[in-house]
Scaffold this active site. Sequence first.
Site, PDB file in Angstrom:
ATOM      1  NE  ARG A  33      -1.853  -2.162   2.738  1.00  0.00           N
ATOM      2  CZ  ARG A  33      -2.012  -3.428   2.360  1.00  0.00           C
ATOM      3  NH1 ARG A  33      -3.041  -3.775   1.653  1.00  0.00           N
ATOM      4  NH2 ARG A  33      -1.141  -4.351   2.703  1.00  0.00           N
ATOM      5  CB  THR A  34       3.547   2.538   2.206  1.00  0.00           C
ATOM      6  OG1 THR A  34       2.826   2.132   3.366  1.00  0.00           O
ATOM      7  CG2 THR A  34       4.205   3.878   2.461  1.00  0.00           C
ATOM      8  CE  LYS A  76      26.979  -3.872  -7.140  1.00  0.00           C
ATOM      9  NZ  LYS A  76      27.092  -2.870  -8.215  1.00  0.00           N
ATOM     10  NE  ARG A  98       7.452   0.586   4.604  1.00  0.00           N
ATOM     11  CZ  ARG A  98       6.211   0.091   4.607  1.00  0.00           C
ATOM     12  NH1 ARG A  98       5.999  -1.160   4.273  1.00  0.00           N
ATOM     13  NH2 ARG A  98       5.186   0.850   4.938  1.00  0.00           N
ATOM     14  CG  HIS A 151       4.176   4.042   8.506  1.00  0.00           C
ATOM     15  ND1 HIS A 151       4.206   4.870   7.404  1.00  0.00           N
ATOM     16  CD2 HIS A 151       3.785   2.825   8.041  1.00  0.00           C
ATOM     17  CE1 HIS A 151       3.848   4.183   6.333  1.00  0.00           C
ATOM     18  NE2 HIS A 151       3.594   2.944   6.691  1.00  0.00           N
TER      19      HIS A 151
HETATM   20  C1  NCD Z   1       2.095  -0.988   8.068  1.00  0.00           C
HETATM   21  C2  NCD Z   1       3.611  -0.889   8.172  1.00  0.00           C
HETATM   22  O1  NCD Z   1       4.325  -1.150   7.209  1.00  0.00           O
HETATM   23  O2  NCD Z   1       4.054  -0.515   9.257  1.00  0.00           O
HETATM   24  N1  NCD Z   1       1.661  -1.180   6.756  1.00  0.00           N
HETATM   25  C3  NCD Z   1       1.401  -0.086   5.975  1.00  0.00           C
HETATM   26  O3  NCD Z   1       2.263   0.714   5.710  1.00  0.00           O
HETATM   27  N2  NCD Z   1       0.158   0.120   5.574  1.00  0.00           N
HETATM   28  C4  NCD Z   1       1.506  -1.948   9.032  1.00  0.00           C
HETATM   29  C5  NCD Z   1       2.016  -3.357   9.054  1.00  0.00           C
HETATM   30  O4  NCD Z   1       2.863  -3.759   8.272  1.00  0.00           O
HETATM   31  O5  NCD Z   1       1.522  -4.093   9.914  1.00  0.00           O
END
Ligand code: NCD
Length: 456
Positions: free
Chosen positions: A55-56, A84, A106, A134
């Site tokens: 999703r993100t 590397k 991320r 997040h």
């Molecule tokens: C979340 C995350 O990555 O922290 N997912 C997301 O970004 N929608 C929640 C999760 O992974 O449980």
Amino acid sequence: MTQALRHLVSIDDFSVEEIRALFEKADHFAEHPRAHADLCPGMISASLFYEPSTRTRLSFESAMLRLGGGVLTAAEMKQSSASKGESLADTVRVVGGAYSDVIVLRHPSEGAARLAAQYSPVPVINAGDGAHEHPTQTLCDLYNLHVERGHIEGLDVVLAGDLKYSRTVHSFAYALARFGANIVCVPQAGFEMPDYVLRRLREEFGVEPIRADARRLGNLASDSDAVYLTPQKPHQLSLFTDARGWEVEHVDALYMTRPQTERHAGADTLKAEYPRLGKRSMAVESLRDAVVMHPLPRRDEIDSEIDSDPRSIYFKQAARGVPIRMAILGMLLGRSDLGVEPAPPGAEGIAVRVGGNPCPNPACISRTETRHVTPAFTLAGRVPLRAHCAYCSRELTFDWVGCSTSRHYHAPSAGDLRRVRPEHLVFFPDREAAEAAGFEPVARSRDGVSSGSPRA
Ligand code: NCD
């Protein structure tokens, strides 16, 4: 007018006014998602993902494409030059130069986005840094509350599941407190909200944890030591709390999370049943008109039998990730003016020096990245003096604090230290570290008051 480079590393980086203005923009984007391709033509966002995401990453890329921009995707950063041995600092300097206008990052290490922001020539957006924060998921979650409830202040929001390792929960809790909402924590036993999060909620927002009587939440809370967190003042609370603690009678939103097993590293997850939502748990009176949220992905904590329940909004919640991320990109790329004063700089805190010990958190980027990262610390509180890691926010334990002008060291609660400017404070884990750095104990009179006064 040239705009100062802004990043979104923590939810603290945006003011309440800015967040409200982002909601307005997102409303507009949600209404006409295909009518804004003139906002960011010629601009490129780079997705640097060192951890899995659906999703993100895709909602950010969809948002950028809908704004008329382009995207570069490195969804498998482990297969990039990182394998590397390239440092994160070098990667963002390259990707944020000629390649892209904004970086969406991320990373499994806590504080990675803060480090990236120090080196990147373009805005860095934190799309999740380990178990830490997040912020864009939080903006999405707040936006959902705003759409569904019309306001956030005063709402009673249950946070359920793995509250220890869910980064979405940490950023969301800070934001809910800032917006004046109340939080009911219903953790799986052993996975309670971390102390460093609770401490911050207390110090910054005056939020005191109160034991909650969650029997009215039915089987959802049967195994849990529920806690109520409210930004209300103690004198207001005394009007309606009794000895058993806060009674959970009515819930506006229930935010469920999955067990973050990838970060558990041997923790005992089997101590208690994981909280679970199904038709039976949703039948309790206190949840009568609660919206059910989840950042997704879910595992078994929400039974698909409630997917068609009108209170279940988790798929709508994920869909709203696109308009809110369009608003975030438009703002950080300087393409849409929110019309409000920007948040004052300094969300990253007041820097202080630490003699001797590194951050104790093994998942902190200052421990996992060996090059191009200088440990950094910020003031966590003045009475007694405390400091935390500038990257992962973990508080460190110090027995002594020195003043670099007097060269004396004192106990963290010493009155003499109150007048010392933060840039002159040096935190030491023990006496040996203070003395090795050339500091001396302050002479003490019989009543325990320091006689050597530091010059501020
Ligand atoms: C979340 C995350 O990555 O922290 N997912 C997301 O970004 N929608 C929640 C999760 O992974 O449980």
